[in-house]
Design a protein around this motif. Sequence first.
Motif, short mmCIF file in Angstrom:
data_model
loop_
_atom_site.label_atom_id
_atom_site.label_comp_id
_atom_site.label_asym_id
_atom_site.label_seq_id
_atom_site.Cartn_x
_atom_site.Cartn_y
_atom_site.Cartn_z
N LEU A 234 -57.85 -1.45 -31.61
CA LEU A 234 -56.56 -2.06 -31.96
C LEU A 234 -55.63 -1.87 -30.76
N THR A 235 -55.09 -2.96 -30.24
CA THR A 235 -54.19 -2.87 -29.10
C THR A 235 -52.95 -3.71 -29.37
N GLN A 236 -51.89 -3.32 -28.71
CA GLN A 236 -50.66 -4.09 -28.79
C GLN A 236 -49.93 -3.97 -27.46
N LYS A 237 -49.31 -5.05 -27.07
CA LYS A 237 -48.52 -5.02 -25.84
C LYS A 237 -47.49 -6.13 -25.89
N ARG A 238 -46.57 -6.05 -24.99
CA ARG A 238 -45.51 -7.04 -24.91
C ARG A 238 -46.10 -8.37 -24.44
N PHE A 239 -45.75 -9.43 -25.11
CA PHE A 239 -46.21 -10.77 -24.74
C PHE A 239 -45.25 -11.31 -23.71
N SER A 240 -45.75 -11.69 -22.55
CA SER A 240 -44.86 -12.17 -21.49
C SER A 240 -44.92 -13.68 -21.39
N TYR A 241 -43.83 -14.22 -20.95
CA TYR A 241 -43.72 -15.66 -20.77
C TYR A 241 -43.76 -16.01 -19.28
N GLU A 242 -44.56 -15.33 -18.50
CA GLU A 242 -44.58 -15.55 -17.05
C GLU A 242 -44.86 -17.00 -16.69
N ASN B 163 -29.80 -7.52 -12.79
CA ASN B 163 -31.15 -7.32 -13.30
C ASN B 163 -32.16 -7.63 -12.19
N PRO B 164 -32.42 -6.66 -11.29
CA PRO B 164 -33.32 -6.93 -10.17
C PRO B 164 -34.78 -7.12 -10.59
N PHE B 165 -35.16 -6.64 -11.76
CA PHE B 165 -36.53 -6.77 -12.26
C PHE B 165 -36.50 -7.43 -13.64
N PRO B 166 -36.34 -8.75 -13.70
CA PRO B 166 -36.20 -9.42 -15.00
C PRO B 166 -37.44 -9.32 -15.88
N GLU B 167 -38.62 -9.13 -15.28
CA GLU B 167 -39.82 -9.00 -16.09
C GLU B 167 -39.88 -7.66 -16.81
N LEU B 168 -39.17 -6.65 -16.30
CA LEU B 168 -39.15 -5.34 -16.94
C LEU B 168 -38.01 -5.21 -17.95
N HIS B 169 -36.93 -5.92 -17.71
CA HIS B 169 -35.76 -5.86 -18.58
C HIS B 169 -35.32 -7.28 -18.95
N PRO B 170 -36.05 -7.94 -19.85
CA PRO B 170 -35.70 -9.32 -20.19
C PRO B 170 -34.38 -9.38 -20.95
N GLU B 171 -33.74 -10.55 -20.89
CA GLU B 171 -32.47 -10.73 -21.58
C GLU B 171 -32.63 -10.65 -23.09
N LYS B 172 -33.67 -11.28 -23.63
CA LYS B 172 -33.95 -11.23 -25.06
C LYS B 172 -35.23 -10.42 -25.26
N PRO B 173 -35.35 -9.73 -26.39
CA PRO B 173 -36.59 -8.98 -26.64
C PRO B 173 -37.79 -9.93 -26.68
N LEU B 174 -38.87 -9.50 -26.08
CA LEU B 174 -40.09 -10.31 -26.06
C LEU B 174 -40.93 -10.01 -27.30
N PRO B 175 -41.70 -10.98 -27.75
CA PRO B 175 -42.60 -10.73 -28.88
C PRO B 175 -43.76 -9.83 -28.45
N LEU B 176 -44.48 -9.31 -29.43
CA LEU B 176 -45.66 -8.48 -29.17
C LEU B 176 -46.91 -9.28 -29.48
N ILE B 177 -47.96 -8.97 -28.75
CA ILE B 177 -49.27 -9.52 -29.08
C ILE B 177 -50.10 -8.37 -29.61
N ILE B 178 -50.64 -8.55 -30.79
CA ILE B 178 -51.45 -7.53 -31.46
C ILE B 178 -52.89 -8.04 -31.47
N ARG B 179 -53.82 -7.21 -30.99
CA ARG B 179 -55.22 -7.62 -30.92
C ARG B 179 -56.09 -6.61 -31.66
N ALA B 180 -57.16 -7.11 -32.22
CA ALA B 180 -58.18 -6.27 -32.83
C ALA B 180 -59.53 -6.83 -32.41
#
Length: 137
Positions: free
Chosen positions: A30-38, A49-66
């Motif tokens: 079972l894994t989970q991580k932040r889903f990125s919109y790269e 915000n020098p690192f927008p991928e680390l501190h996005p403006e809106k919370p990112l969804p999670l991807i849950i895998r099994a």
Amino acid sequence: MGHLTHDEFFARLTELFNARKGKDYGHIYLTQKRFSYEQQTEAKPTAENPFPELHPEKPLPLIIRATNGKSTTQAHTTEKVKVSTIVQPADLEAFYSRYAEVCRAGMSALKPRDRTKRKAKARKKNKGGGGGAAQPS
């Protein structure tokens, strides 16, 4: 294969747990991580915000895998199953409460690992010693 809806994901996760019930082999990861919109958005670094991928403006969804761990031995060949779903930040609380129920029910039905060999080895190691300091008489 795309991402499943939450109901489909829970149904498939329950099937994964039931397939392992009472067997001596197999894993469920079972894994989970932040889903990125790269690929979809290109956030540009700014002074605030020098690192927008680390501190996005809106919370990112999670991807849950099994997934089940595909066995490589001839006797335990199984088909590898991967399922995943995307959870939006607003749905996290409801998702995690149901996720916990499904995992708890599935894990209670699994057979516990046999640890007698490891315990016997540890006992033998602790008894055998003999190379320590002399005991006072």
